[in-house]
Scaffold this active site. Structure first.
Site, short mmCIF file in Angstrom:
data_model
loop_
_atom_site.label_atom_id
_atom_site.label_comp_id
_atom_site.label_asym_id
_atom_site.label_seq_id
_atom_site.Cartn_x
_atom_site.Cartn_y
_atom_site.Cartn_z
N ARG A 112 52.99 12.20 -38.01
CA ARG A 112 52.24 11.64 -39.15
C ARG A 112 53.12 11.48 -40.39
O ARG A 112 52.95 10.53 -41.15
CB ARG A 112 51.02 12.51 -39.46
CG ARG A 112 49.94 12.36 -38.40
CD ARG A 112 48.67 13.03 -38.86
NE ARG A 112 47.58 12.69 -37.97
CZ ARG A 112 46.76 13.59 -37.43
NH1 ARG A 112 46.92 14.87 -37.69
NH2 ARG A 112 45.79 13.20 -36.65
N LYS B 108 32.56 11.56 -22.96
CA LYS B 108 31.15 11.18 -23.01
C LYS B 108 30.94 9.71 -23.35
O LYS B 108 31.59 9.17 -24.24
CB LYS B 108 30.46 12.01 -24.09
CG LYS B 108 30.42 13.48 -23.80
CD LYS B 108 29.67 14.12 -24.93
CE LYS B 108 29.57 15.61 -24.76
NZ LYS B 108 29.13 16.21 -26.03
N GLY C 284 42.97 9.10 -30.75
CA GLY C 284 42.46 10.19 -29.91
C GLY C 284 43.39 10.59 -28.79
O GLY C 284 44.61 10.54 -28.91
N GLY D 40 39.14 9.08 -35.38
CA GLY D 40 37.79 8.68 -35.79
C GLY D 40 37.78 7.40 -36.60
O GLY D 40 36.90 6.55 -36.45
P1 AMP Z 1 37.19 12.02 -25.74
O1 AMP Z 1 37.54 12.94 -26.88
O2 AMP Z 1 35.77 11.69 -25.62
O3 AMP Z 1 38.11 10.81 -25.68
O4 AMP Z 1 37.48 12.88 -24.43
C1 AMP Z 1 38.73 13.37 -24.09
C2 AMP Z 1 38.54 14.50 -23.13
O5 AMP Z 1 37.80 14.05 -22.01
C3 AMP Z 1 39.83 15.06 -22.62
O6 AMP Z 1 39.98 16.38 -23.06
C4 AMP Z 1 39.66 15.02 -21.10
O7 AMP Z 1 40.10 16.19 -20.45
C5 AMP Z 1 38.17 14.85 -20.93
N1 AMP Z 1 37.83 14.21 -19.66
C6 AMP Z 1 38.35 13.06 -19.17
N2 AMP Z 1 37.84 12.80 -17.95
C7 AMP Z 1 37.01 13.79 -17.64
C8 AMP Z 1 36.19 14.09 -16.50
N3 AMP Z 1 36.16 13.28 -15.44
N4 AMP Z 1 35.44 15.21 -16.55
C9 AMP Z 1 35.48 16.04 -17.61
N5 AMP Z 1 36.22 15.80 -18.71
C10 AMP Z 1 36.98 14.70 -18.73
#
Ligand code: AMP
Length: 403
Positions: A34, A205, A361, A384
């Site tokens: 950064r 999610k 992210g 974000g």
């Molecule tokens: P996000 O912050 O929503 O982009 O999510 C990132 C996180 O999602 C990472 O820490 C990954 O380990 C987790 N992730 C990715 N795929 C899966 C999965 N199939 N099941 C559970 N967690 C997951």
């Protein structure tokens, strides 16, 4: 509005950056990305002969108070960054440990042209995150010009990111070079991007990315879905997903998104197969199975070989690529292949002439871990903030400069 348009010679410039870098237990910087990304703006301003007053936040000190209710100064002070900033710029950096207006003014007065003063963590001031006007006015009184280069906090209406800009007219405020690049690159994806446009959306999610996916339906030819969110889509289509991450409250919405995609003529790509495991652990038993036939007790933790092959082809044929979110639990080596193959394919497509934006992210962490960040077009510094920008939300830190 842009740095190049400002009359800057011998001005005092108040520059907001995002120096929210990780520190270890000894308060040493463990990743200075950064800081590095802000250096072109700093150098530009120094070369114009400006006095530079730099402000940034570090961490969330107000949320991590000491037991006695006071701020943990040692843990969050920007003092720890001073010597590294001097090394990066080649200019001895002064530090002002207080937000008291008299002390900040005195420190500014002591500063010569072409020199740098770093103010203490803006979040040490109680008013910062509330957008306190007095704090913003005090900061503004120090300088002739305000420059915002902190894209990572552009979605916050804080005193030092947004409110402070009210005290400068349009001839005396602008984006920094990093912020300008972030905005231009995101707009390049959102407006009139070269086809085929492919958005790769992953992560845990679907609920976090609904607005993004809805927006992408308007502009993408393909939306590749991976990560935990894929299983909400699979279940919505009638599949068995075992113990995979799945948001049952969002099944209808996932179905609606698929229907909207058909109307918009956007292809939604879901993983045909998955690497599934019998526990959320790198030591779990694993097997490859169809993503809509995962047995009870098993969970999909990465996209499988057929999905990797298909996604690779789609990415390879694309001219514009946006990537936000990993394809699996890439932090564990047994479930990282999907994410790292996608990283490599995005880099390969970029080398063939595609434009690629890594939109914040965990995909940024993945592209860095794969050592491919210099092989893609733009790696965003805003998690974000980039998500909200791509969703089409007006960001207060941007509006404060343009309005
Ligand atoms: P996000 O912050 O929503 O982009 O999510 C990132 C996180 O999602 C990472 O820490 C990954 O380990 C987790 N992730 C990715 N795929 C899966 C999965 N199939 N099941 C559970 N967690 C997951």
């Amino acid at each position: 509005m842009y740095l190049q348009d400002l009359e800057l010679k011998n001005n005092t410039v108040l520059l907001r950056v995002d120096f929210n870098v990780p520190l270890n237990d000894k308060y040493e910087i463990t990743d200075d990305t950064r800081m590095q990304r802000a250096i072109p703006t700093l150098k530009f301003l120094i070369e114009k002969g400006c006095k530079l007053i730099i402000m940034s936040h570090l961490g969330r000190p107000q949320k991590m108070l000491k037991d006695d209710g006071t701020v943990n100064v040692e843990k969050f002070t920007l003092k720890h960054l001073v010597s590294h900033l001097s090394d990066l710029t080649g200019i001895n950096t002064a530090f002002c440990p207080s937000h008291d207006i008299n002390e900040m003014s005195a420190a500014t007065k002591d500063l010569g042209f072409g020199e740098i003063l770093l103010l203490e963590n803006t979040r040490f001031h109680k008013g910062e995150t509330k957008g306190d006007e007095h704090f913003a006015k005090d900061l503004a009184s120090l300088a002739d010009v305000f420059v915002n280069d902190a894209f990572g906090t552009a979605h916050r209406a804080h005193s030092s990111t947004t409110i402070v800009a009210r005290y400068f007219d349009n001839m005396h405020k602008s984006f920094g070079l990093l912020m300008e690049a972030e905005i231009k690159n995101a707009n390049r994806v959102l407006n009139g991007a070269e086809s085929p446009v492919t958005a790769i959306i992953g992560g845990a999610k679907v609920s976090d990315k609904i607005k993004l996916i809805e927006k992408l339906l308007d502009i993408s030819d393909n939306i590749i879905i991976g990560g935990g969110m894929a299983y909400t889509f699979k279940k919505a289509l009638g599949g068995e997903v075992g113990n995979s991450l799945c948001e049952d409250d969002y099944l209808d919405l996932a179905k609606t998104l698929i229907e909207k995609a058909a109307i918009a003529n956007t292809k939604i790509c879901l993983p045909e197969d998955s690497v599934s495991a019998d526990a959320f652990s790198n030591d779990a038993n694993i097997k490859v199975c169809n993503s809509d036939a995962i047995e009870d007790g098993w969970m999909g933790l990465d996209i499988g070989p057929k999905a990797i092959e298909f996604y690779s082809k789609v990415i390879s044929d694309s001219k514009t690529i946006l990537w936000n979110g990993p394809m699996g639990v890439f932090e564990m080596s047994n479930f990282s292949k999907g994410t790292f193959t996608v990283a490599q394919e995005v880099a390969n497509a970029t080398q063939k002439g595609a434009f690629s934006l890594i939109g914040g992210g965990d995909s940024v962490a993945a592209i860095n871990k794969a050592k491919l960040s210099d092989k893609v077009s733009h790696v965003s510094t805003g998690g974000g903030a980039m998500l909200e920008f791509l969703e089409g939300k007006p960001l207060p830190g941007i509006r404060a400069i343009t309005s």
